[in-house]
Motif scaffolding. Structure first.
Motif, short mmCIF file in Angstrom:
data_model
loop_
_atom_site.label_atom_id
_atom_site.label_comp_id
_atom_site.label_asym_id
_atom_site.label_seq_id
_atom_site.Cartn_x
_atom_site.Cartn_y
_atom_site.Cartn_z
N GLY A 1 -69.39 -77.44 -42.13
CA GLY A 1 -68.53 -77.81 -43.22
C GLY A 1 -67.51 -76.73 -43.54
O GLY A 1 -67.51 -75.66 -42.94
N TRP A 2 -66.67 -77.04 -44.47
CA TRP A 2 -65.61 -76.10 -44.88
C TRP A 2 -65.57 -76.04 -46.40
O TRP A 2 -65.72 -77.09 -47.04
N PRO A 3 -65.36 -74.86 -46.98
CA PRO A 3 -65.09 -73.56 -46.35
C PRO A 3 -66.31 -73.00 -45.65
O PRO A 3 -67.44 -73.33 -45.98
N SER A 4 -66.05 -72.11 -44.67
CA SER A 4 -67.11 -71.55 -43.84
C SER A 4 -67.05 -70.03 -43.89
O SER A 4 -66.06 -69.43 -43.46
N GLU A 5 -68.10 -69.42 -44.40
CA GLU A 5 -68.16 -67.96 -44.42
C GLU A 5 -68.30 -67.40 -43.01
O GLU A 5 -67.86 -66.29 -42.73
N LYS A 6 -68.91 -68.18 -42.13
CA LYS A 6 -69.03 -67.75 -40.74
C LYS A 6 -67.65 -67.64 -40.09
O LYS A 6 -67.36 -66.69 -39.36
N ALA A 7 -66.78 -68.62 -40.39
CA ALA A 7 -65.41 -68.57 -39.86
C ALA A 7 -64.65 -67.39 -40.44
O ALA A 7 -63.89 -66.71 -39.75
N ARG A 8 -64.85 -67.11 -41.72
CA ARG A 8 -64.16 -65.98 -42.35
C ARG A 8 -64.62 -64.66 -41.74
O ARG A 8 -63.82 -63.75 -41.50
N ALA A 9 -65.91 -64.54 -41.47
CA ALA A 9 -66.43 -63.31 -40.89
C ALA A 9 -65.88 -63.08 -39.49
O ALA A 9 -65.69 -61.94 -39.06
N ALA A 10 -65.62 -64.18 -38.76
CA ALA A 10 -65.11 -64.06 -37.39
C ALA A 10 -63.59 -63.97 -37.34
O ALA A 10 -63.02 -63.80 -36.26
N ASP A 15 -57.79 -63.41 -43.37
CA ASP A 15 -58.17 -64.20 -44.54
C ASP A 15 -57.06 -65.13 -45.02
O ASP A 15 -57.35 -66.26 -45.46
N PRO A 16 -55.77 -64.72 -44.98
CA PRO A 16 -54.72 -65.65 -45.42
C PRO A 16 -54.72 -66.96 -44.63
O PRO A 16 -54.41 -68.02 -45.18
N VAL A 17 -55.05 -66.89 -43.34
CA VAL A 17 -55.11 -68.11 -42.53
C VAL A 17 -56.27 -68.98 -42.98
O VAL A 17 -56.12 -70.21 -43.14
N ILE A 18 -57.42 -68.37 -43.20
CA ILE A 18 -58.59 -69.12 -43.65
C ILE A 18 -58.33 -69.75 -45.01
O ILE A 18 -58.66 -70.92 -45.26
N ASP A 19 -57.70 -68.99 -45.91
CA ASP A 19 -57.45 -69.49 -47.26
C ASP A 19 -56.44 -70.64 -47.28
O ASP A 19 -56.44 -71.46 -48.20
#
Length: 254
Positions: A1-10, A15-19
């Motif tokens: 699911g999203w948001p994903s802390e795993k994706a943020r860690a990788a 972070d701006p892209v993830i956000d």
């Protein structure tokens, strides 16, 4: 699911892209505000869509972006890519020139390739790098010829040029090798230092903590004999000093 802390860690500080990620309920909604869309695929599809490689696709996206258009790229699922109806929602197809026997790329590789081509299409000079090697002045011919003479002298002293009739050709070959390299001034200094070390030291007499002059084996014979004689004289003088004088303390006259 999203948001994903795993994706943020990788994401490695992205972070701006993830956000900025937005999750849509369906593909049509995700494409609704775009003017032009590429679909990535490794398989030939039936239809009338133009097919481009990643380099051309990156330039086309950049040109449309410069005209104020909103563009996008569709990437398929990790296992089997995009469905035909999903490809049908795109304007054109982009495919990668890979080995047909291993044509499938995972989504990370596909995204990396297209992101790189997008970035490269905006560079003024595609050959420019973020950093470069040292700016070294090329060696002059005088310096190079000096290296020739120095090296040839060291080789001559060791009987390298054998048989003698082949010496001119051997020198020609040696100079051809050294000339082709295009040495800079600092590089010639390194080579001269190496040759100097090989010229002064050998496996039998390797370089130690002192200078070559500290080792009597490296001195001319006359100098070595002189040092030996001086050492013997000093040793003899030391023995004489140990003999007490007649009538002095420690004699039978006590």
């Amino acid at each position: 699911g999203w948001p994903s802390e795993k994706a943020r860690a990788a994401a490695s500080r992205a972070d701006p892209v993830i956000d900025a990620v937005t999750v849509f309920d369906d593909l049509a909604s995700a494409l609704a505000d775009l003017n032009f869309v590429f679909a990535t695929t490794a398989r030939q599809r039936d239809g009338f869509k133009s097919v481009r490689g990643p380099v051309e696709a990156g330039r086309l996206l950049r040109a449309r972006h410069a005209m104020g258009q909103r563009t996008g790229i569709l990437f398929g699922r990790e296992r089997f890519g995009l469905y035909n109806d999903e490809v049908g929602l795109a304007d054109e197809i982009v495919t990668f020139p890979v080995d047909p026997d291993f044509s499938s790329l995972n989504i990370a590789q596909a995204a990396l390739l297209m992101s790189y081509e997008w970035m490269k299409s905006g560079l003024e000079d595609e050959t420019k790098t973020n950093f470069s090697g040292p700016d070294m002045k090329p060696a002059s011919k005088e310096e190079l010829h000096g290296l020739f003479a120095y090296l040839e002298g060291a080789l001559e002293a060791r009987g390298y040029f054998r048989p003698a009739p082949k010496k001119p050709k051997m020198i020609d070959n040696l100079r051809a090798v050294l000339t082709r390299a295009g040495f800079a001034e600092p590089e010639l200094k390194v080579l001269r230092g190496i040759i100097s070390s090989l010229d002064r030291f050998s496996p039998a007499m390797p370089r130690g903590d002192g200078s070559p002059g500290d080792d009597p084996r490296r001195l001319p014979a006359a100098a070595a004999r002189a040092r030996k004689a001086e050492a013997a004289r000093l040793a003899g003088a030391g023995k004489d000093d140990d003999i007490p004088p007649l009538g002095g303390k420690g004699t039978d006259n006590d």
